[in-house]
Structures are given as structure tokens and as C-alpha cells.
Scaffold this motif. Structure first.
Motif, PDB file in Angstrom:
ATOM      1  N   ASP A  25      39.752  38.981  52.785  1.00 44.31           N
ATOM      2  CA  ASP A  25      39.039  40.146  53.289  1.00 44.31           C
ATOM      3  C   ASP A  25      39.673  41.440  52.787  1.00 44.31           C
ATOM      4  O   ASP A  25      38.968  42.410  52.450  1.00 44.31           O
ATOM      5  CB  ASP A  25      39.051  40.122  54.816  1.00 44.31           C
ATOM      6  N   ARG A  26      41.000  41.464  52.686  1.00 46.41           N
ATOM      7  CA  ARG A  26      41.700  42.636  52.172  1.00 46.41           C
ATOM      8  C   ARG A  26      41.359  42.860  50.701  1.00 46.41           C
ATOM      9  O   ARG A  26      41.071  43.983  50.277  1.00 46.41           O
ATOM     10  CB  ARG A  26      43.210  42.443  52.341  1.00 46.41           C
ATOM     11  N   LEU A  27      41.371  41.785  49.901  1.00 44.56           N
ATOM     12  CA  LEU A  27      41.091  41.907  48.474  1.00 44.56           C
ATOM     13  C   LEU A  27      39.633  42.280  48.205  1.00 44.56           C
ATOM     14  O   LEU A  27      39.311  42.818  47.143  1.00 44.56           O
ATOM     15  CB  LEU A  27      41.428  40.595  47.762  1.00 44.56           C
ATOM     16  N   ALA A  28      38.741  42.002  49.161  1.00 42.79           N
ATOM     17  CA  ALA A  28      37.318  42.328  48.985  1.00 42.79           C
ATOM     18  C   ALA A  28      37.033  43.803  49.231  1.00 42.79           C
ATOM     19  O   ALA A  28      35.939  44.291  48.899  1.00 42.79           O
ATOM     20  CB  ALA A  28      36.465  41.477  49.920  1.00 42.79           C
ATOM     21  N   ILE A  34      33.245  55.133  39.268  1.00 41.86           N
ATOM     22  CA  ILE A  34      34.393  55.601  40.034  1.00 41.86           C
ATOM     23  C   ILE A  34      35.433  54.491  40.119  1.00 41.86           C
ATOM     24  O   ILE A  34      35.141  53.374  40.555  1.00 41.86           O
ATOM     25  CB  ILE A  34      33.962  56.049  41.441  1.00 41.86           C
ATOM     26  N   ASP A  35      36.652  54.776  39.701  1.00 41.68           N
ATOM     27  CA  ASP A  35      37.735  53.807  39.740  1.00 41.68           C
ATOM     28  C   ASP A  35      38.314  53.772  41.155  1.00 41.68           C
ATOM     29  O   ASP A  35      38.715  54.808  41.700  1.00 41.68           O
ATOM     30  CB  ASP A  35      38.820  54.200  38.730  1.00 41.68           C
ATOM     31  N   ILE A  36      38.347  52.594  41.761  1.00 43.14           N
ATOM     32  CA  ILE A  36      38.761  52.460  43.149  1.00 43.14           C
ATOM     33  C   ILE A  36      39.969  51.533  43.232  1.00 43.14           C
ATOM     34  O   ILE A  36      39.918  50.383  42.776  1.00 43.14           O
ATOM     35  CB  ILE A  36      37.615  51.895  44.013  1.00 43.14           C
ATOM     36  N   THR A  37      41.037  52.019  43.809  1.00 42.05           N
ATOM     37  CA  THR A  37      42.217  51.177  44.008  1.00 42.05           C
ATOM     38  C   THR A  37      42.106  50.443  45.341  1.00 42.05           C
ATOM     39  O   THR A  37      41.338  50.836  46.237  1.00 42.05           O
ATOM     40  CB  THR A  37      43.505  52.000  43.999  1.00 42.05           C
ATOM     41  N   LEU A  38      42.899  49.387  45.473  1.00 37.74           N
ATOM     42  CA  LEU A  38      42.934  48.646  46.734  1.00 37.74           C
ATOM     43  C   LEU A  38      43.377  49.560  47.874  1.00 37.74           C
ATOM     44  O   LEU A  38      42.807  49.522  48.973  1.00 37.74           O
ATOM     45  CB  LEU A  38      43.884  47.457  46.598  1.00 37.74           C
ATOM     46  N   GLU A  39      44.365  50.395  47.626  1.00 40.01           N
ATOM     47  CA  GLU A  39      44.884  51.282  48.652  1.00 40.01           C
ATOM     48  C   GLU A  39      43.821  52.284  49.113  1.00 40.01           C
ATOM     49  O   GLU A  39      43.676  52.546  50.326  1.00 40.01           O
ATOM     50  CB  GLU A  39      46.110  52.026  48.112  1.00 40.01           C
ATOM     51  N   ALA A  49      40.567  51.860  48.992  1.00 38.88           N
ATOM     52  CA  ALA A  49      39.516  51.145  49.719  1.00 38.88           C
ATOM     53  C   ALA A  49      39.933  50.824  51.143  1.00 38.88           C
ATOM     54  O   ALA A  49      39.111  50.865  52.069  1.00 38.88           O
ATOM     55  CB  ALA A  49      39.153  49.863  48.969  1.00 38.88           C
ATOM     56  N   LEU A  50      41.196  50.509  51.337  1.00 43.12           N
ATOM     57  CA  LEU A  50      41.671  50.108  52.667  1.00 43.12           C
ATOM     58  C   LEU A  50      41.685  51.268  53.657  1.00 43.12           C
ATOM     59  O   LEU A  50      41.625  51.038  54.874  1.00 43.12           O
ATOM     60  CB  LEU A  50      43.065  49.487  52.557  1.00 43.12           C
ATOM     61  N   VAL A  51      41.777  52.500  53.176  1.00 43.08           N
ATOM     62  CA  VAL A  51      41.850  53.653  54.090  1.00 43.08           C
ATOM     63  C   VAL A  51      40.592  54.518  54.020  1.00 43.08           C
ATOM     64  O   VAL A  51      40.546  55.596  54.627  1.00 43.08           O
ATOM     65  CB  VAL A  51      43.103  54.519  53.774  1.00 43.08           C
ATOM     66  N   TYR A  52      39.558  54.070  53.314  1.00 46.00           N
ATOM     67  CA  TYR A  52      38.352  54.886  53.159  1.00 46.00           C
ATOM     68  C   TYR A  52      37.703  55.134  54.530  1.00 46.00           C
ATOM     69  O   TYR A  52      37.516  54.200  55.327  1.00 46.00           O
ATOM     70  CB  TYR A  52      37.359  54.181  52.241  1.00 46.00           C
TER      71      TYR A  52
END
Length: 333
Positions: A239-242, A259-264, A266-269
Motif C-alpha cells: 500500500d505504501r509503494l502504491a 509531473i515527477d512524483i517521489t514516494l515521499e 505521495a505519502l504526505v500529499y
């Protein structure tokens, strides 16, 4: 036993580039062949910085040279842009290089924005897209010469060369019932793009099987469905990686491309409630979880479609987790 194939859209992952994406596609083909996947398809997209595969025929030549058993194919060639004769020649070349291993997957979507479509068609009228069924029949006449198809060829006795004893499997790809109907009418195999449209695919495949008849594109009904799958060692990690994919799909809906999106990130969006509803809706196109959850979901998915093969499309934030996802899924079956 459920068979599993791969759709690789050659994603340019965060912090990477198109050259690395191409190398990863070839490497992933080698890995998934060893893991026992049934087929490996690459896509066609134009004028996009996030997906590097603009010419599946060229990429397939490289993939074939680095594999030996797995079927390889296009997922797919956007036929309205091109001459059916030239498409037939390209895939006869591939069939000559890798006999009995080539799939010609065909789509009718543009694969890009209008400017790319105009450039690809190079002055030809847009009505050519409306001639899609006739173009399919013409293509079948070049690749699978059977009685009753010669009259659709432009030119008496015209053959697509090189002349080889085997022919590619012809698949129509679609995210609605349109391609399912065309496939059943013309004898093609059919693949439903559940990863694009999470609704209506089961009825489209059922209609395909019920109405199939042999034709210029094939003689036997064959269908599969393609879904995004993100598998990790635990449900929580999957779920985190998604999260980046959730956000990217949401931004695409809003017309925010490239738009380039990092994992970090995405997690705080800061999602609005409406955006969270859209993410839950988009999750209908995805299977996300640890191994046991994914095994249950894949079996339910294949049963709902009435297919014995599922094409897996895995995009994660980095190449290592992509490979891990394919390894875990292969181990389930």
C-alpha cells in the motif's frame, strides 16, 4: 493453473531517464522469462516523458535477442497511424528472427496527444481511424493469407515479406466492448485493458467468447485481461509503494501530465475528500497487497473474467521493488 504474462510500459522512474528505462525493460524481460511468465508485451506511447516506449517493434527486436523462450509482443501497435502493409512487414521480420514467439497486439487509441497523432499520420485524413475494421482485415490478409481475404489487399498477389512458415498471434486490445466485438467478428484473440478501465471488462470478454467466429485474424478464441498488480512482502508495504501511482493517476485525471512524483511526496500529499474518493475508484484498476492477498485477488479476477491468463502490469517507485513484485507474484503460481 493460472498463466501470467507481463505488460511493460517502459516507465521512466523517478530520478532515472529514458536510457535507463530501456535497459530496465530488457532486463525485466530476462528476469520474468526465468520466473516462468507466459508472454512479455511492450506498449506504444508518444510525446511523453514518463513512458519511454514509442516504438514497440524496435524494442521487441532487442528483447528477443536477450530472451529465448517467452513470447514477446506489442501491447500494442496503434494501427490507425500506420500502413497495415508496413505493420505486417515489421512483424514478419520479428517472426523470422524469433519464430513462434511473436504476438502482434493492436490498438486503435492514439497513444498520445493530438499533435503527436497529426505528426504520425503525416497529412493523412483523420477519417482513417474510421476505417479500422477494414485495416484489420487487410493486415490479416498479409499475415494470415486464407481464402476470401485476397481481395482486400492493395495490389494483385502482394505479399508481406520476409516469407516465413509461422505467423504472429494477432491480439486486439481494448478497454471497452468495441475491440471485443471486432475481435470476435474477425477471429482475433482479445485482451481487455482492466488497468485502463476497471468496469465492463467481464461482460466484454463474455460477449467475445459467445460470438466468436474464425476469420482473417485467427481461428480459435483466446482471451486474457491486463491489470495493475503491486505485490510486496506485506500488505502495508504494498500500500505504501502504491502511493505514487495513486497520485499520478489522480493528477492525470486533472490534466496534469509529466509531473515527477517521489514516494515521499505521495505519502504526505494533502488529499481532499473528493480526491480520496477518486483514488478508491482508481484502485478498481489495481490489485495491491502482500502475497496471500494478491493470490486471492488474482484468482478471483481471473474467474470473474473467465480467463486462464492474466497480464500483470507492475509500476513501483524503483526498479528493485518492481522486480520484487514480479518475483512474488510468480511464486504464487
Amino acid at each position: 493453473m493460472l498463466r501470467l504474462g507481463v505488460l511493460d510500459q517502459t516507465p521512466v522512474l523517478t530520478g532515472s531517464n529514458a536510457v535507463e528505462a530501456m535497459k530496465q525493460t530488457v532486463e525485466l524481460a530476462r528476469i520474468t522469462e526465468k520466473l516462468g511468465y507466459s508472454r512479455y508485451w511492450v506498449s506504444e506511447h508518444h510525446d511523453t516523458i514518463s513512458l519511454a516506449g514509442s516504438s514497440p517493434e524496435v524494442l521487441l527486436a532487442a528483447i528477443g535477442a536477450h530472451t529465448s523462450r517467452i513470447r514477446i509482443g506489442s501491447g500494442g501497435v496503434m494501427l490507425p497511424h500506420y500502413s497495415p502493409y508496413k505493420v505486417a512487414e515489421n512483424f514478419r521480420v520479428l517472426e523470422a528472427l524469433y519464430p513462434g514467439r511473436i504476438d502482434l497486439g493492436i490498438g486503435r487509441a492514439p497513444g498520445g496527444m493530438p499533435a503527436a497523432t497529426r505528426a504520425l499520420r503525416y497529412g493523412r485524413p483523420p477519417e482513417i481511424a474510421e476505417a479500422f475494421p477494414a485495416a484489420l482485415e487487410e493486415l490479416g490478409g498479409y499475415l494470415r493469407p486464407v481464402r476470401g481475404t485476397a481481395e482486400v489487399r492493395p495490389g494483385s498477389g502482394l505479399q508481406a515479406t520476409p516469407l516465413v512458415e509461422t505467423s504472429p498471434e494477432i491480439w486486439l486490445l481494448g478497454s471497452s466492448d468495441y475491440s471485443a466485438r471486432r475481435a470476435s467478428e474477425l477471429g482475433a484473440s482479445f485482451s481487455f485493458a482492466h488497468f485502463i478501465n476497471g468496469e465492463g471488462g467481464q461482460s466484454a470478454v463474455q460477449h467475445y467468447y459467445e460470438t466468436f467466429r474464425p476469420g482473417p485474424l485467427g481461428a480459435e478464441p483466446r482471451a486474457n485481461a491486463c491489470v495493475m498488480v503491486l505485490c510486496a512482502d506485506t500488505d502495508e508495504e504494498a500500500d505504501r509503494l502504491a502511493a505514487p501511482l495513486d497520485l499520478k493517476l489522480l493528477l492525470l485525471e486533472q490534466g496534469r501530465f509529466g509531473i515527477d512524483i517521489t514516494l515521499e511526496q505521495a505519502l504526505v500529499y494533502p488529499y481532499t475528500e473528493f480526491e480520496r474518493i477518486r483514488i478508491r475508484h482508481n484502485r478498481k484498476r489495481m490489485l495491491v497487497g502482500g502475497p496471500e492477498k494478491i493470490k486471492t485477488q488474482l484468482l478471483e479476477f481471473s474467474r470473474s473474467y473467465g480467463v486462464e491468463e492474466v497480464i500483470v502490469n507492475s509500476i513501483t517507485p524503483d526498479f528493485a521493488s518492481r522486480v520484487r513484485s514480479y518475483e512474488l507474484v510468480a511464486g504464487l503460481f
